[in-house]
Design a protein around this motif. Structure first.
Motif, short mmCIF file in Angstrom:
data_model
loop_
_atom_site.label_atom_id
_atom_site.label_comp_id
_atom_site.label_asym_id
_atom_site.label_seq_id
_atom_site.Cartn_x
_atom_site.Cartn_y
_atom_site.Cartn_z
N VAL A 128 5.54 -21.66 13.56
CA VAL A 128 6.67 -21.68 12.63
C VAL A 128 7.61 -20.52 12.92
O VAL A 128 7.17 -19.36 13.05
CB VAL A 128 6.19 -21.60 11.17
N THR A 129 8.90 -20.82 13.05
CA THR A 129 9.92 -19.78 13.17
C THR A 129 10.69 -19.68 11.87
O THR A 129 11.25 -20.68 11.39
CB THR A 129 10.90 -20.10 14.33
N ILE B 10 2.23 -14.58 5.79
CA ILE B 10 1.80 -15.95 6.11
C ILE B 10 0.68 -15.92 7.14
O ILE B 10 -0.30 -16.68 7.04
CB ILE B 10 3.00 -16.78 6.60
N GLY B 11 0.81 -15.06 8.14
CA GLY B 11 -0.23 -14.96 9.14
C GLY B 11 -1.57 -14.55 8.55
O GLY B 11 -2.62 -15.09 8.91
N THR B 12 -1.52 -13.63 7.59
CA THR B 12 -2.74 -13.16 6.95
C THR B 12 -3.37 -14.24 6.08
O THR B 12 -4.58 -14.45 6.11
CB THR B 12 -2.44 -11.92 6.08
N THR B 13 -2.55 -14.94 5.31
CA THR B 13 -3.09 -15.92 4.36
C THR B 13 -3.54 -17.22 5.03
O THR B 13 -4.39 -17.93 4.50
CB THR B 13 -2.07 -16.25 3.26
N THR B 14 -2.96 -17.54 6.19
CA THR B 14 -3.32 -18.79 6.86
C THR B 14 -4.23 -18.60 8.06
O THR B 14 -4.84 -19.57 8.53
CB THR B 14 -2.05 -19.53 7.35
N GLY B 15 -4.28 -17.38 8.57
CA GLY B 15 -5.04 -17.14 9.79
C GLY B 15 -4.32 -17.65 11.03
O GLY B 15 -4.90 -17.71 12.13
N ASN B 16 -3.05 -17.99 10.90
CA ASN B 16 -2.26 -18.49 12.02
C ASN B 16 -1.30 -17.39 12.47
O ASN B 16 -0.35 -17.06 11.74
CB ASN B 16 -1.48 -19.73 11.58
N PRO B 17 -1.50 -16.83 13.66
CA PRO B 17 -0.62 -15.75 14.11
C PRO B 17 0.70 -16.24 14.69
O PRO B 17 1.58 -15.43 15.02
CB PRO B 17 -1.46 -15.08 15.20
N ARG B 18 0.88 -17.55 14.78
CA ARG B 18 2.07 -18.10 15.44
C ARG B 18 3.20 -18.31 14.42
O ARG B 18 3.70 -19.42 14.22
CB ARG B 18 1.72 -19.40 16.15
N VAL B 19 3.58 -17.21 13.77
CA VAL B 19 4.70 -17.22 12.83
C VAL B 19 5.73 -16.23 13.36
O VAL B 19 5.45 -15.03 13.45
CB VAL B 19 4.27 -16.85 11.40
N ARG B 20 6.87 -16.73 13.74
CA ARG B 20 7.88 -15.92 14.40
C ARG B 20 9.10 -15.75 13.49
O ARG B 20 9.26 -16.48 12.50
CB ARG B 20 8.28 -16.55 15.72
N ARG C 162 4.56 -21.47 4.90
CA ARG C 162 3.12 -21.20 4.77
C ARG C 162 2.29 -22.48 4.92
O ARG C 162 1.26 -22.50 5.59
CB ARG C 162 2.83 -20.55 3.41
N ALA C 163 2.76 -23.56 4.31
CA ALA C 163 2.02 -24.82 4.38
C ALA C 163 2.00 -25.35 5.81
O ALA C 163 0.97 -25.84 6.30
CB ALA C 163 2.63 -25.84 3.43
N LEU C 164 3.13 -25.27 6.49
CA LEU C 164 3.19 -25.75 7.87
C LEU C 164 2.30 -24.91 8.79
O LEU C 164 1.59 -25.44 9.64
CB LEU C 164 4.64 -25.74 8.37
N ALA C 165 2.36 -23.59 8.60
CA ALA C 165 1.50 -22.70 9.39
C ALA C 165 0.04 -22.95 9.08
O ALA C 165 -0.82 -22.94 9.97
CB ALA C 165 1.86 -21.24 9.12
N GLY C 166 -0.27 -23.20 7.81
CA GLY C 166 -1.64 -23.48 7.41
C GLY C 166 -2.19 -24.73 8.06
O GLY C 166 -3.42 -24.87 8.24
N ALA C 167 -1.29 -25.66 8.41
CA ALA C 167 -1.71 -26.89 9.08
C ALA C 167 -1.73 -26.74 10.59
O ALA C 167 -2.00 -27.71 11.31
CB ALA C 167 -0.77 -28.03 8.69
N GLY C 168 -1.43 -25.52 11.07
CA GLY C 168 -1.56 -25.24 12.49
C GLY C 168 -0.28 -25.18 13.29
O GLY C 168 -0.31 -24.93 14.50
#
Length: 316
Positions: free
Chosen positions: A57-58, A74-84, A48-54
């Motif tokens: 993340v796999t 994680i995508g919802t809480t960070t706004g980062n859709p790039r979580v695989r 989550r922290a890594l995704a939150g920083a942009g």
């Protein structure tokens, strides 16, 4: 980053810092990360922290359904859709090979987070003791398979999760898999976590020329799925003895710090706990790093032994 009078790396963070705090202000846009065991415990908060920083993340996980639920969260809480999500069973060398073969492109951050602790006497089909096979050999093969992707990245970092449990046991090269002596799950766990620390020492020595740094991290004690083999009596005794349990967000902080904090650029082959490079362990202390977990000769020997074990399994 600063260093103290002994050359130990120090940072502005501490035991109570959270993963979000150590990565605040860090931009990981364009960086790609793999977090093993990313669907439970501190793995979730690390991802989550890594995704939150942009970062992209796999989550490398055994349970795809759990991974997908975590990725959505994680995508919802960070706004980062790039979580695989990708399947990975570290106790299954075939699964590790499939994961590495499927990886495409550079990899900037590899966090060897997944692990098992205090399991009964269980063995892989190769005859390897499960904790050593999962915690060390699985991650060893994973990092080796991903080495080209790490080398292709710009300033890649490997984070190898160890434990204060390493204080109990150096690697017993004469009987790694407890075939000769009686099985003791705590010694087996301690040995496996010494191995994960030694991996970072030798990976950093071998791969620094490729722009890859590797460090070991003790996250601290966190009540999670990892502690499921501990009895309530053991947990109660740990609490009564004054051992402090961290939240998952605090437990993820040191991993995220070592993986992403700009102040640690180029730093490798070290052991961190509570967001600082650890002091040498002293008798009576509850933390610190034992000399046997940083021994370069043992690290080099373990690397060759690990290669031999993997090779013998391939030939079988």
């Amino acid at each position: 980053m600063t260093t103290d009078s002994t050359g130990r790396v120090t940072t502005p963070f501490g035991a109570e810092s959270t993963a979000a705090e150590v990565v605040a202000g860090v931009d990981l846009t364009g960086r790609r990360a793999v977090v093993t065991g990313g669907s439970s415990g501190i793995g979730v908060e690390t991802a989550r922290a890594l995704a939150g920083a942009g970062a992209e993340v796999t989550l490398a996980v055994r349970d795809i359904d759990a991974g997908e639920r975590t990725a959505r969260d994680i995508g919802t809480t960070t706004g980062n859709p790039r979580v695989r999500v990708a399947r990975l069973d570290l106790a299954d060398q075939g699964s590790v090979a499939e994961f590495t073969a499927a990886w495409d492109g550079p990899l900037h951050i590899l966090i060897n987070n997944a692990g098992v602790m205090y399991t009964p006497e269980l063995r892989t089909p190769e005859g390897w003791e499960l904790q050593f096979a999962t915690n060390h050999l699985g991650h060893f093969a994973l990092a080796g398979g991903l080495h080209p992707a790490l080398a292709a990245a710009d300033r890649a970092r490997i984070v190898s999760l160890t434990s204060v449990g390493h204080l109990r046991q150096a690697v017993n090269f004469d009987d790694i898999d407890f075939h000769d002596g009686p099985f003791d799950t705590r010694l087996a766990y301690g040995q496996s976590k010494t191995a994960t620390a030694l991996f970072a020492v030798e990976a950093n020595r071998r791969w620094a020329k490729d722009g890859i740094t590797a460090n070991a991290v003790h996250p601290g004690a966190v009540l999670s799925n990892l502690t499921r083999h501990m009895s309530q009596d053991e947990l109660s005794k740990a609490i009564a003895s004054g051992y402090t349990f961290k939240t998952p967000q605090q437990g993820a902080a040191t991993s995220v710090l070592v993986a992403a904090w700009p102040g640690l650029e180029g730093i490798g082959g070290r052991y961190f706990e509570d967001c600082q490079e650890a002091r040498p362990h002293r008798e009576g202390d509850s933390g610190g790093v034992a000399a046997h977990a940083l021994d370069p000769a043992a690290a080099e020997r373990l690397w060759q032994v690990s290669l031999d074990m993997l090779a013998s399994a391939t030939r079988a």
